[in-house]
Design a protein around this motif. Structure first.
Motif, mmCIF file in Angstrom:
data_model
loop_
_atom_site.group_PDB
_atom_site.id
_atom_site.type_symbol
_atom_site.label_atom_id
_atom_site.label_comp_id
_atom_site.label_asym_id
_atom_site.label_seq_id
_atom_site.Cartn_x
_atom_site.Cartn_y
_atom_site.Cartn_z
ATOM 1 N N GLU A 1 41.411 37.765 48.406
ATOM 2 C CA GLU A 1 40.734 38.229 47.187
ATOM 3 C C GLU A 1 40.027 39.551 47.433
ATOM 4 O OE1 GLU A 1 39.704 33.879 45.137
ATOM 5 O OE2 GLU A 1 38.098 35.141 45.966
ATOM 6 N N GLN A 2 39.384 39.694 48.584
ATOM 7 C CA GLN A 2 38.676 40.951 48.879
ATOM 8 C C GLN A 2 39.668 42.112 48.984
ATOM 9 O OE1 GLN A 2 35.312 40.477 48.527
ATOM 10 N NE2 GLN A 2 36.163 38.431 48.204
ATOM 11 N N LEU A 3 40.820 41.844 49.575
ATOM 12 C CA LEU A 3 41.848 42.890 49.649
ATOM 13 C C LEU A 3 42.284 43.325 48.253
ATOM 14 C CD1 LEU A 3 44.141 41.539 52.521
ATOM 15 C CD2 LEU A 3 42.555 43.475 52.631
ATOM 16 N N TRP A 4 42.358 42.375 47.335
ATOM 17 C CA TRP A 4 42.776 42.694 45.960
ATOM 18 C C TRP A 4 41.843 43.720 45.342
ATOM 19 C CZ3 TRP A 4 40.635 40.630 41.078
ATOM 20 C CH2 TRP A 4 41.441 40.929 39.963
ATOM 21 N N TYR A 5 40.554 43.587 45.554
ATOM 22 C CA TYR A 5 39.598 44.563 45.008
ATOM 23 C C TYR A 5 39.765 45.937 45.665
ATOM 24 C CZ TYR A 5 37.153 40.761 42.666
ATOM 25 O OH TYR A 5 36.841 39.700 41.851
ATOM 26 N N THR B 1 37.566 33.525 38.523
ATOM 27 C CA THR B 1 36.671 32.925 39.510
ATOM 28 C C THR B 1 36.566 33.748 40.794
ATOM 29 O OG1 THR B 1 38.497 31.563 40.352
ATOM 30 C CG2 THR B 1 37.084 30.584 38.659
ATOM 31 N N ALA B 2 37.385 34.774 40.923
ATOM 32 C CA ALA B 2 37.305 35.643 42.103
ATOM 33 C C ALA B 2 36.041 36.504 42.012
ATOM 34 C CB ALA B 2 38.543 36.530 42.191
ATOM 35 N N ALA B 3 35.534 36.885 43.166
ATOM 36 C CA ALA B 3 34.335 37.721 43.184
ATOM 37 C C ALA B 3 34.376 38.642 44.399
ATOM 38 C CB ALA B 3 33.082 36.851 43.228
ATOM 39 N N ALA B 4 34.009 39.894 44.174
ATOM 40 C CA ALA B 4 33.931 40.852 45.275
ATOM 41 C C ALA B 4 32.614 40.645 46.019
ATOM 42 C CB ALA B 4 34.010 42.275 44.749
ATOM 43 N N LEU B 5 32.683 40.522 47.323
ATOM 44 C CA LEU B 5 31.471 40.491 48.130
ATOM 45 C C LEU B 5 30.766 41.842 48.022
ATOM 46 C CD1 LEU B 5 32.967 38.839 51.337
ATOM 47 C CD2 LEU B 5 31.459 37.740 49.659
ATOM 48 N N PRO B 6 29.461 41.903 48.265
ATOM 49 C CA PRO B 6 28.767 43.197 48.196
ATOM 50 C C PRO B 6 29.421 44.274 49.063
ATOM 51 C CG PRO B 6 27.169 41.421 48.287
ATOM 52 C CD PRO B 6 28.513 40.783 48.474
ATOM 53 N N ALA B 7 29.848 43.897 50.264
ATOM 54 C CA ALA B 7 30.501 44.878 51.138
ATOM 55 C C ALA B 7 31.831 45.344 50.562
ATOM 56 C CB ALA B 7 30.714 44.277 52.534
ATOM 57 N N THR B 8 32.543 44.442 49.912
ATOM 58 C CA THR B 8 33.819 44.797 49.275
ATOM 59 C C THR B 8 33.585 45.747 48.116
ATOM 60 O OG1 THR B 8 34.696 42.624 49.857
ATOM 61 C CG2 THR B 8 35.888 43.868 48.187
ATOM 62 N N ALA B 9 32.569 45.469 47.318
ATOM 63 C CA ALA B 9 32.242 46.342 46.185
ATOM 64 C C ALA B 9 31.889 47.741 46.673
ATOM 65 C CB ALA B 9 31.090 45.742 45.382
ATOM 66 N N ALA B 10 31.152 47.821 47.783
ATOM 67 C CA ALA B 10 30.791 49.124 48.343
ATOM 68 C C ALA B 10 32.025 49.867 48.845
ATOM 69 C CB ALA B 10 29.790 48.939 49.476
ATOM 70 N N TYR B 11 32.930 49.133 49.475
ATOM 71 C CA TYR B 11 34.183 49.699 49.998
ATOM 72 C C TYR B 11 35.022 50.244 48.840
ATOM 73 C CZ TYR B 11 38.353 49.606 53.115
ATOM 74 O OH TYR B 11 39.456 49.918 53.879
ATOM 75 N N ALA B 12 35.228 49.434 47.808
ATOM 76 C CA ALA B 12 36.042 49.856 46.663
ATOM 77 C C ALA B 12 35.395 51.030 45.946
ATOM 78 C CB ALA B 12 36.228 48.685 45.709
ATOM 79 N N SER B 13 34.074 51.014 45.851
ATOM 80 C CA SER B 13 33.360 52.099 45.180
ATOM 81 C C SER B 13 33.548 53.424 45.922
ATOM 82 C CB SER B 13 31.870 51.755 45.087
ATOM 83 O OG SER B 13 31.147 52.820 44.521
ATOM 84 N N ARG B 14 33.526 53.380 47.233
ATOM 85 C CA ARG B 14 33.714 54.603 48.020
ATOM 86 C C ARG B 14 35.133 55.143 47.821
ATOM 87 N NH1 ARG B 14 31.729 59.304 49.485
ATOM 88 N NH2 ARG B 14 32.739 60.126 51.368
ATOM 89 N N ILE B 15 36.114 54.264 47.805
ATOM 90 C CA ILE B 15 37.496 54.718 47.579
ATOM 91 C C ILE B 15 37.618 55.384 46.217
ATOM 92 C CG2 ILE B 15 39.869 53.930 47.199
ATOM 93 C CD1 ILE B 15 39.281 51.697 49.271
ATOM 94 N N THR B 16 37.058 54.771 45.194
ATOM 95 C CA THR B 16 37.117 55.335 43.845
ATOM 96 C C THR B 16 36.418 56.687 43.790
ATOM 97 O OG1 THR B 16 37.171 53.117 42.885
ATOM 98 C CG2 THR B 16 36.541 54.909 41.426
#
Length: 211
Positions: free
Chosen positions: A37-41, A90-105
């Motif tokens: 799921e984290q990879l999906w984000y 029901t999937a949810a991005a962990l805080p670290a995942t959200a930070a990772y995806a945000s940096r890529i964007t």
């Protein structure tokens, strides 16, 4: 230069407690599902911004359709959730995942060479070490070889991964940037590894090794 400069971060990511436990077959399929799921984000961030960079002279040459992973991740996650297609609810991005995806964007919108750094660390990692994860998942949880559950790691459009990686690295060597920009790209690769390791750390906190 990237390989040398990021060696420490690369090693730290590979040897994280969560990844070591998962590769050792010591975690359950729920941990693997959560990781997927984290990879999906992360890949939605990488591929959701790709169209805007398709004609960019720096990032454009790296955007190859045979690398795209979001569709495979969604197939895997439907399988991992018992065939349910409503799993995104029901999937949810962990805080670290959200930070990772945000940096890529962020870099996709403002700094194409920085986007390349994330593109490189993710996709070439999938083509290399990702195959170890696939093999472990097949053995640990009984997925069909290269079937649903591990399709993310199967690049059907790349018949010769070694040749593809050579071509990719040649593109990287020819990146049309000056030495100062090259150093910035190297630093962003190191940042990408650190962001990825932070995701592993949070997953490890949620899935401590059971007895």
């Amino acid at each position: 230069m990237i390989r040398t400069a990021s060696h420490e971060q690369h090693t730290e990511a590979e040897n994280s407690t969560f990844m070591s436990d998962m590769l050792g077959g010591r975690l359950g399929v729920e941990a693997y599902t959560r990781y997927t799921e984290q990879l999906w984000y992360v890949y939605r961030a990488l591929e959701g911004t790709a169209d805007d960079l398709a004609h960019d002279p720096v990032a454009g040459p790296f955007l190859r359709p045979e690398l795209l992973r979001v569709g495979s991740l969604e197939t895997d996650l439907t399988h991992l959730h018992g065939g349910r297609t409503d799993w995104p609810a029901t999937a949810a991005a962990l805080p670290a995942t959200a930070a990772y995806a945000s940096r890529i964007t962020e870099v996709a919108r403002t700094w194409p060479a920085g986007y390349v750094a994330h593109h490189y660390t993710r996709y070439l990692g999938d083509l290399s070490g990702g195959q170890i994860i696939r093999s472990t998942a097949e053995k640990s949880w009984g997925f069909d070889r290269k079937g649903d559950g591990v399709r993310f790691y199967v690049f059907t459009g790349i018949s010769n991964p070694a040749a593809f990686k050579r071509e990719y690295r040649a593109l990287l060597d020819a990146l049309p940037v000056d030495d100062l920009e090259k150093q910035r790209v190297i630093d962003e690769c190191k940042r990408a590894f650190s962001l990825n390791t932070a995701v592993f750390r949070e997953l490890g906190e949620r899935f401590p090794l059971s007895a």
